[in-house]
Design a protein around this motif. Structure first.
Motif, PDB file in Angstrom:
ATOM      1  N   GLU A  20       0.831  -1.204   0.000  1.00 21.91           N
ATOM      2  CA  GLU A  20       0.000   0.000   0.000  1.00 21.91           C
ATOM      3  C   GLU A  20       0.871   1.263   0.000  1.00 21.91           C
ATOM      4  O   GLU A  20       1.632   1.495   0.939  1.00 21.91           O
ATOM      5  CB  GLU A  20      -0.927   0.003   1.223  1.00 21.91           C
ATOM      6  CG  GLU A  20      -1.746   1.266   1.386  1.00 21.91           C
ATOM      7  CD  GLU A  20      -2.579   1.593   0.159  1.00 21.91           C
ATOM      8  OE1 GLU A  20      -2.404   2.702  -0.406  1.00 21.91           O
ATOM      9  OE2 GLU A  20      -3.400   0.746  -0.242  1.00 21.91           O
ATOM     10  N   ASP A  22      -0.149   4.511   0.134  1.00 25.07           N
ATOM     11  CA  ASP A  22      -0.690   5.617   0.913  1.00 25.07           C
ATOM     12  C   ASP A  22      -0.509   5.350   2.412  1.00 25.07           C
ATOM     13  O   ASP A  22      -1.035   4.371   2.941  1.00 25.07           O
ATOM     14  CB  ASP A  22      -2.173   5.807   0.587  1.00 25.07           C
ATOM     15  CG  ASP A  22      -2.778   6.989   1.308  1.00 25.07           C
ATOM     16  OD1 ASP A  22      -3.153   6.824   2.496  1.00 25.07           O
ATOM     17  OD2 ASP A  22      -2.868   8.071   0.700  1.00 25.07           O
ATOM     18  N   ARG A  24      -1.706   6.817   5.121  1.00 17.64           N
ATOM     19  CA  ARG A  24      -2.922   6.790   5.938  1.00 17.64           C
ATOM     20  C   ARG A  24      -3.701   5.500   5.746  1.00 17.64           C
ATOM     21  O   ARG A  24      -4.197   4.922   6.713  1.00 17.64           O
ATOM     22  CB  ARG A  24      -3.810   8.000   5.645  1.00 17.64           C
ATOM     23  CG  ARG A  24      -3.221   9.288   6.213  1.00 17.64           C
ATOM     24  CD  ARG A  24      -4.135  10.468   6.048  1.00 17.64           C
ATOM     25  NE  ARG A  24      -4.466  10.642   4.640  1.00 17.64           N
ATOM     26  CZ  ARG A  24      -5.633  11.084   4.187  1.00 17.64           C
ATOM     27  NH1 ARG A  24      -6.583  11.408   5.022  1.00 17.64           N
ATOM     28  NH2 ARG A  24      -5.852  11.212   2.903  1.00 17.64           N
ATOM     29  N   ARG A  26      -2.394   2.655   4.798  1.00 14.62           N
ATOM     30  CA  ARG A  26      -1.567   1.604   5.385  1.00 14.62           C
ATOM     31  C   ARG A  26      -1.821   1.519   6.893  1.00 14.62           C
ATOM     32  O   ARG A  26      -2.029   0.439   7.438  1.00 14.62           O
ATOM     33  CB  ARG A  26      -0.086   1.896   5.083  1.00 14.62           C
ATOM     34  CG  ARG A  26       0.807   0.721   5.171  1.00 14.62           C
ATOM     35  CD  ARG A  26       2.197   0.949   4.582  1.00 14.62           C
ATOM     36  NE  ARG A  26       2.768   2.255   4.769  1.00 14.62           N
ATOM     37  CZ  ARG A  26       3.127   3.074   3.769  1.00 14.62           C
ATOM     38  NH1 ARG A  26       2.991   2.724   2.511  1.00 14.62           N
ATOM     39  NH2 ARG A  26       3.649   4.247   4.031  1.00 14.62           N
TER      40      ARG A  26
END
Length: 141
Positions: A20, A22, A24, A26
């Motif tokens: 992931e 991103d 946030r 994650r």
């Protein structure tokens, strides 16, 4: 009695976390997968264990405890392997569940070559609510 968990769906969610981009999302995925006091326990590859033993270290497992430490661990793995675009991770289609444990293997694939560059085994111990209480990672397949 523990809630129903589809082992393969959990394995897929777990592996998607490690790819992931991103931060946030994650962190949100970490909190959705692990219990607040969950642990990630890594058995380093054999070469690392041999070097540690030569230095006098009897215990060579590495551990991350709680959301912040797990987030740091995932971020460092992401930065090392995925962020540069060289590799990705994928769960193999072999996830199984027995009581409070889910076992599966994963692969790290070379995006340029389309070949498997590494992999490992994962054993997840689940709490009664279905969140991961302990994650045992064995890289090096």
């Amino acid at each position: 009695m523990m809630i129903h968990i589809d082992a393969q769906a959990l394995a897929d969610r777990y592996i998607s976390l490690w790819t992931e981009p991103d931060a946030r999302l994650r962190r949100s995925q970490i909190e959705a997968l692990w219990a607040a006091k969950g642990r990630h326990v890594l058995q380093p590859p054999q070469q690392f264990r041999e070097i540690a033993a030569e230095l006098g270290f009897d215990h060579t497992t590495l551990e991350a405890h709680g959301y912040d430490a797990i987030e740091t661990r995932v971020l460092r793995s992401y930065d090392s392997f995925v962020a540069g675009g060289a590799y990705t991770f994928r769960a193999r289609r072999d996830a199984v569940r027995l009581h409070d444990t889910v076992h599966f293997t994963w692969e790290m694939t070379d995006l340029a070559q389309g070949t498997v560059a590494g992999g490992g085994r994962e054993v997840l111990v689940l709490a009664e609510d279905g969140l991961i209480s302990v994650d045992y990672m064995f890289p090096g397949l």
